[in-house]
Design a protein around this motif. Sequence first.
Motif, PDB file in Angstrom:
ATOM      1  N   CYS A 293       5.412   3.038   4.337  1.00  0.00           N
ATOM      2  CA  CYS A 293       4.103   3.241   4.992  1.00  0.00           C
ATOM      3  C   CYS A 293       3.570   4.658   4.808  1.00  0.00           C
ATOM      4  CB  CYS A 293       4.207   2.929   6.491  1.00  0.00           C
ATOM      5  SG  CYS A 293       4.393   1.178   6.821  1.00  0.00           S
ATOM      6  N   SER A 294       4.435   5.611   4.501  1.00  0.00           N
ATOM      7  CA  SER A 294       3.972   6.990   4.273  1.00  0.00           C
ATOM      8  C   SER A 294       3.740   7.267   2.791  1.00  0.00           C
ATOM      9  CB  SER A 294       5.002   8.007   4.780  1.00  0.00           C
ATOM     10  OG  SER A 294       5.279   7.779   6.121  1.00  0.00           O
TER      11      SER A 294
ATOM     12  N   MET B 241       3.289   5.283   0.135  1.00  0.00           N
ATOM     13  CA  MET B 241       2.254   4.559  -0.633  1.00  0.00           C
ATOM     14  C   MET B 241       0.858   5.154  -0.429  1.00  0.00           C
ATOM     15  SD  MET B 241       3.086   0.648  -1.488  1.00  0.00           S
ATOM     16  CE  MET B 241       3.573  -0.068   0.032  1.00  0.00           C
ATOM     17  N   PRO B 242       0.422   5.352   0.827  1.00  0.00           N
ATOM     18  CA  PRO B 242      -0.908   5.970   0.981  1.00  0.00           C
ATOM     19  C   PRO B 242      -0.977   7.355   0.338  1.00  0.00           C
ATOM     20  CG  PRO B 242      -0.096   5.154   3.088  1.00  0.00           C
ATOM     21  CD  PRO B 242       1.015   4.993   2.113  1.00  0.00           C
TER      22      PRO B 242
ATOM     23  N   PRO C 160      -1.184  -3.906  -3.681  1.00  0.00           N
ATOM     24  CA  PRO C 160       0.064  -3.270  -3.268  1.00  0.00           C
ATOM     25  C   PRO C 160       1.273  -4.140  -3.606  1.00  0.00           C
ATOM     26  CG  PRO C 160      -1.008  -4.273  -1.368  1.00  0.00           C
ATOM     27  CD  PRO C 160      -1.876  -4.582  -2.565  1.00  0.00           C
TER      28      PRO C 160
ATOM     29  N   ASN D  90       1.685  -3.590   4.037  1.00  0.00           N
ATOM     30  CA  ASN D  90       0.429  -3.528   3.279  1.00  0.00           C
ATOM     31  C   ASN D  90      -0.785  -3.406   4.195  1.00  0.00           C
ATOM     32  OD1 ASN D  90       2.061  -3.725   1.126  1.00  0.00           O
ATOM     33  ND2 ASN D  90       1.497  -5.806   0.549  1.00  0.00           N
TER      34      ASN D  90
ATOM     35  N   ARG E 145      -0.783  -1.912   7.111  1.00  0.00           N
ATOM     36  CA  ARG E 145      -0.789  -0.525   7.597  1.00  0.00           C
ATOM     37  C   ARG E 145      -1.289   0.445   6.536  1.00  0.00           C
ATOM     38  NH1 ARG E 145       4.080   1.562  11.401  1.00  0.00           N
ATOM     39  NH2 ARG E 145       4.332  -0.345  12.585  1.00  0.00           N
ATOM     40  N   VAL E 146      -0.809   0.237   5.299  1.00  0.00           N
ATOM     41  CA  VAL E 146      -1.208   1.124   4.200  1.00  0.00           C
ATOM     42  C   VAL E 146      -2.717   1.032   3.990  1.00  0.00           C
ATOM     43  CG1 VAL E 146      -1.019   1.465   1.696  1.00  0.00           C
ATOM     44  CG2 VAL E 146       1.039   1.114   3.059  1.00  0.00           C
TER      45      VAL E 146
ATOM     46  N   GLN F  28      -4.546   2.745   6.799  1.00  0.00           N
ATOM     47  CA  GLN F  28      -4.455   4.204   6.688  1.00  0.00           C
ATOM     48  C   GLN F  28      -5.417   4.736   5.640  1.00  0.00           C
ATOM     49  OE1 GLN F  28      -0.194   4.857   6.971  1.00  0.00           O
ATOM     50  NE2 GLN F  28      -0.573   6.955   6.285  1.00  0.00           N
TER      51      GLN F  28
ATOM     52  N   TRP G 285       8.698   5.146  -6.077  1.00  0.00           N
ATOM     53  CA  TRP G 285       7.365   4.651  -5.759  1.00  0.00           C
ATOM     54  C   TRP G 285       6.369   5.112  -6.810  1.00  0.00           C
ATOM     55  CZ3 TRP G 285       9.935   8.544  -3.309  1.00  0.00           C
ATOM     56  CH2 TRP G 285       9.277   9.734  -3.026  1.00  0.00           C
TER      57      TRP G 285
ATOM     58  N   SER H 275       1.889   4.669  -8.371  1.00  0.00           N
ATOM     59  CA  SER H 275       0.547   4.105  -8.268  1.00  0.00           C
ATOM     60  C   SER H 275      -0.159   4.185  -9.626  1.00  0.00           C
ATOM     61  CB  SER H 275      -0.260   4.848  -7.199  1.00  0.00           C
ATOM     62  OG  SER H 275      -1.525   4.255  -7.041  1.00  0.00           O
TER      63      SER H 275
END
Length: 338
Positions: A238-239, A241-242, A264, A272, A274-275, A278, A331, A333
Amino acid sequence: MKRSKILGTGHFVPDRVVTNFDLAKLMDTSDEWIQQRSGIVERRYAEDGIGPADMGAEASKRALEAAGLEAKDIDCIVFGTLSPDLQFPGGGVLVQHKLGISDTYIPCFDLRNQCSGYLYGMQVADAFIKNGTFDKVLVVGAEKHSPALDHTNRGRDVAVLFGDGSGATILGAVEVEDDDPDAPGLLEIETHAQGEYARELMVEAPNTIIKPWVRQELVDNPMAFPSMNGRLVFMHACSRMPEIVVKVLAKRGWTPADVDVFLPHQANLRINQRVAKQLEIPEEKCHNNIMKYGNLSAGSIPTLLDEVVRGGQVKRGDLVCMAGFGSGFTWGSILYRW
Ligand code: UT7
């Protein structure tokens, strides 16, 4: 300059559907618990005799068909899995053989980056294309988790989350002028890792740390099954990814408001949601298929991408953002102009 363009996408999942109710017959769990905590309703399990490379080859054939290419047109294969058919060799050469292109001698790379395997694979493929090493690269993420899950009460926290399946993407070189951000193709990739958390989500054995590497005690020992510090993984996902999405967008001077299609990794619907919240990405832009398939690790993002493409949910000019997090921790992106 050269840029990587997606020429075709494909995915394959086995026919056998395993519902939450089916799992509740094997362990103390319930449809309600699984749906509430993860969003998963059902997943697919492949039969004995079918491996990740078989599923990867099927997904690849569909990607080739979508691209209007033949297998012999591929210059290189990059294969990501955490559940390989064999301890060695890796699955890349197996996919090559199943596609009938062993005689081309093309190189086949294998990546062990778990749920980030596809993102890492795309980075490798993109680098090869940009520097002119290869013209068309097949990137495959495939998993057969089902035989390696502990379907007893002991393993219920992990067993309910994973399924079998594969996604494939073909990247090809195109020329663009001045790195035009509106021209179709892969704009940015960012990947990260933090090895201090390697043991928070792992399968510990068999391993080569202790001899003999296959021991009687492992048969009944949870070391041979995945172990996960679920809350810690959840928190980091949750931290991280954003954070990485903001970082990859900032490279182009953009913000999450510029994203049209958000794809995601599919580990948990709650992560997902939450992300996306955010990042202030609206629900309709955030796509999920975890309900149907569970977590396909390296296969999740390419499978979701293929479904979105085939479903007509992405159109020319859209800014597609993919993001994932998993064991390692690893992780990453990707930003892609459709
Ligand atoms: O793709 C790789 C990345 N993986 C992830 O991102 C997964 C991240 N983690 C998660 O998604 C969540 O932590 C889980 C879905 C795995 C678990 O959800 P949670 O809300 O963190 O539950 P919990 O682990 O805190 O467990 C809550 C309770 C426990 O019982 P007690 O101690 O409160 O009595 C567990 O024993 O739920 C119990 N439990 C289950 N109950 C029914 C654990 N697994 C199950 C189960 N069915 N399958």
